[in-house]
Design a protein around this motif. Structure first.
Motif, short mmCIF file in Angstrom:
data_model
loop_
_atom_site.label_atom_id
_atom_site.label_comp_id
_atom_site.label_asym_id
_atom_site.label_seq_id
_atom_site.Cartn_x
_atom_site.Cartn_y
_atom_site.Cartn_z
N ALA A 20 0.83 -1.20 0.00
CA ALA A 20 0.00 0.00 0.00
C ALA A 20 0.87 1.26 0.00
N GLY A 21 1.95 1.23 0.76
CA GLY A 21 2.86 2.37 0.78
C GLY A 21 3.54 2.58 -0.56
N ILE A 22 3.96 1.50 -1.20
CA ILE A 22 4.57 1.61 -2.53
C ILE A 22 3.59 2.20 -3.52
N LEU A 23 2.34 1.74 -3.47
CA LEU A 23 1.33 2.27 -4.39
C LEU A 23 1.09 3.76 -4.17
N LEU A 24 0.97 4.16 -2.91
CA LEU A 24 0.72 5.58 -2.63
C LEU A 24 1.89 6.46 -3.05
N VAL A 25 3.10 6.02 -2.78
CA VAL A 25 4.28 6.79 -3.17
C VAL A 25 4.40 6.83 -4.69
N GLY A 26 4.14 5.70 -5.35
CA GLY A 26 4.22 5.66 -6.81
C GLY A 26 3.19 6.55 -7.48
N VAL A 27 1.96 6.51 -7.01
CA VAL A 27 0.92 7.38 -7.58
C VAL A 27 1.24 8.84 -7.31
N ASP A 86 3.75 17.81 -17.72
CA ASP A 86 2.46 18.20 -18.29
C ASP A 86 2.11 17.36 -19.52
N THR A 87 2.02 16.05 -19.29
CA THR A 87 1.68 15.16 -20.39
C THR A 87 0.18 15.06 -20.61
N GLY A 88 -0.60 15.08 -19.55
CA GLY A 88 -2.04 14.94 -19.65
C GLY A 88 -2.50 13.50 -19.49
N TRP A 89 -1.65 12.54 -19.84
CA TRP A 89 -2.03 11.14 -19.72
C TRP A 89 -1.42 10.47 -18.50
N LEU A 90 -0.43 11.07 -17.90
CA LEU A 90 0.25 10.44 -16.77
C LEU A 90 -0.65 10.24 -15.54
N PRO A 91 -1.54 11.20 -15.19
CA PRO A 91 -2.44 10.91 -14.06
C PRO A 91 -3.40 9.76 -14.35
N MET A 92 -3.84 9.63 -15.60
CA MET A 92 -4.72 8.50 -15.93
C MET A 92 -3.98 7.18 -15.92
N ALA A 93 -2.69 7.20 -16.14
CA ALA A 93 -1.91 5.96 -16.13
C ALA A 93 -1.64 5.46 -14.72
N ALA A 94 -1.91 6.28 -13.71
CA ALA A 94 -1.66 5.86 -12.33
C ALA A 94 -2.56 4.70 -11.93
N ILE A 95 -3.79 4.68 -12.42
CA ILE A 95 -4.72 3.62 -12.03
C ILE A 95 -4.30 2.26 -12.60
N PRO A 96 -4.06 2.14 -13.91
CA PRO A 96 -3.65 0.81 -14.39
C PRO A 96 -2.27 0.38 -13.89
N VAL A 97 -1.38 1.33 -13.64
CA VAL A 97 -0.07 0.96 -13.09
C VAL A 97 -0.25 0.40 -11.68
N SER A 98 -1.13 1.01 -10.89
CA SER A 98 -1.42 0.48 -9.55
C SER A 98 -2.03 -0.91 -9.65
N GLN A 138 -1.68 -14.51 -3.22
CA GLN A 138 -2.81 -14.05 -2.43
C GLN A 138 -3.88 -13.54 -3.39
N PHE A 139 -5.04 -14.15 -3.31
CA PHE A 139 -6.06 -13.87 -4.31
C PHE A 139 -6.69 -12.49 -4.13
N GLY A 140 -6.64 -11.93 -2.94
CA GLY A 140 -7.18 -10.58 -2.72
C GLY A 140 -6.46 -9.53 -3.55
N PHE A 141 -5.15 -9.65 -3.64
CA PHE A 141 -4.39 -8.73 -4.49
C PHE A 141 -4.77 -8.89 -5.96
N LEU A 142 -5.03 -10.13 -6.37
CA LEU A 142 -5.39 -10.38 -7.77
C LEU A 142 -6.76 -9.79 -8.10
N ILE A 143 -7.70 -9.86 -7.17
CA ILE A 143 -9.02 -9.27 -7.40
C ILE A 143 -8.90 -7.76 -7.55
N ALA A 144 -8.23 -7.12 -6.60
CA ALA A 144 -8.07 -5.67 -6.66
C ALA A 144 -7.26 -5.25 -7.88
N GLY A 145 -6.22 -6.00 -8.20
CA GLY A 145 -5.40 -5.67 -9.35
C GLY A 145 -6.14 -5.80 -10.66
#
Length: 156
Positions: A21-28, A39-51, A64-71
């Motif tokens: 969770a910490g890695i995801l928050l720092v990465g986003v 100022d690319t315009g697409w980089l904020p939208m790419a945060a969701i699929p990268v997460s 762990q299947f919970g991570f697979l569901i959320a992913g």
């Protein structure tokens, strides 16, 4: 004195979950911060699929299947949003919405497919939302009178 083995494994899983969770928050946060300067315009939208991809990878690594569901849901919803807002497709709003819903429905199908490999039993429950999203997305994408089709679909 010493914790029992089940308590130790629970503590390790909790640490691993908070670490991811910490890695995801720092990465986003880094992606959003970087977009302010590039100022690319697409980089904020790419945060969701990268997460979502990070969660899929972690679920594959730890089995762990919970991570697979959320992913699966995060990855496909992010790809659906990127596809819907991209200028590559010359479609009206309702057809873009249908495309995003179809891609999100594929994510729900992915839960069932992943469960056959990563879980001791197959999770058939994910086919219900998959059918809903795929059929509503199909109404919006492939039909000329999509609002009428959607209304008739919800009534039946």
């Amino acid at each position: 004195m010493n914790a029992r083995p089940s308590e130790q494994s629970t503590r390790i899983k909790n640490r691993r979950t908070t670490f991811i969770a910490g890695i995801l928050l720092v990465g986003v946060g880094a992606m959003l911060f970087l977009d302010q300067y590039i100022d690319t315009g697409w980089l904020p939208m790419a945060a969701i699929p990268v997460s979502g991809f990070v969660l899929l990878f972690e679920g594959h690594r730890t089995r762990q299947f919970g991570f697979l569901i959320a992913g699966s849901l995060l990855f496909t919803s992010g790809i659906g949003v990127i596809t819907a807002f991209s200028s590559y497709f010359e479609l009206d709003f309702l057809r873009r919405l249908g495309m995003a819903l179809l891609i999100f429905g594929i994510g729900w199908l992915g839960i069932t497919m992943l469960s056959s490999y990563y879980s001791p039993r197959i999770h058939w429950w994910a086919l219900v939302p998959a059918a809903v999203f795929l059929s509503v997305g199909g109404c919006f994408l492939f039909s000329a009178a999509s609002l009428l089709d959607f209304s008739l679909f919800t009534l039946t």
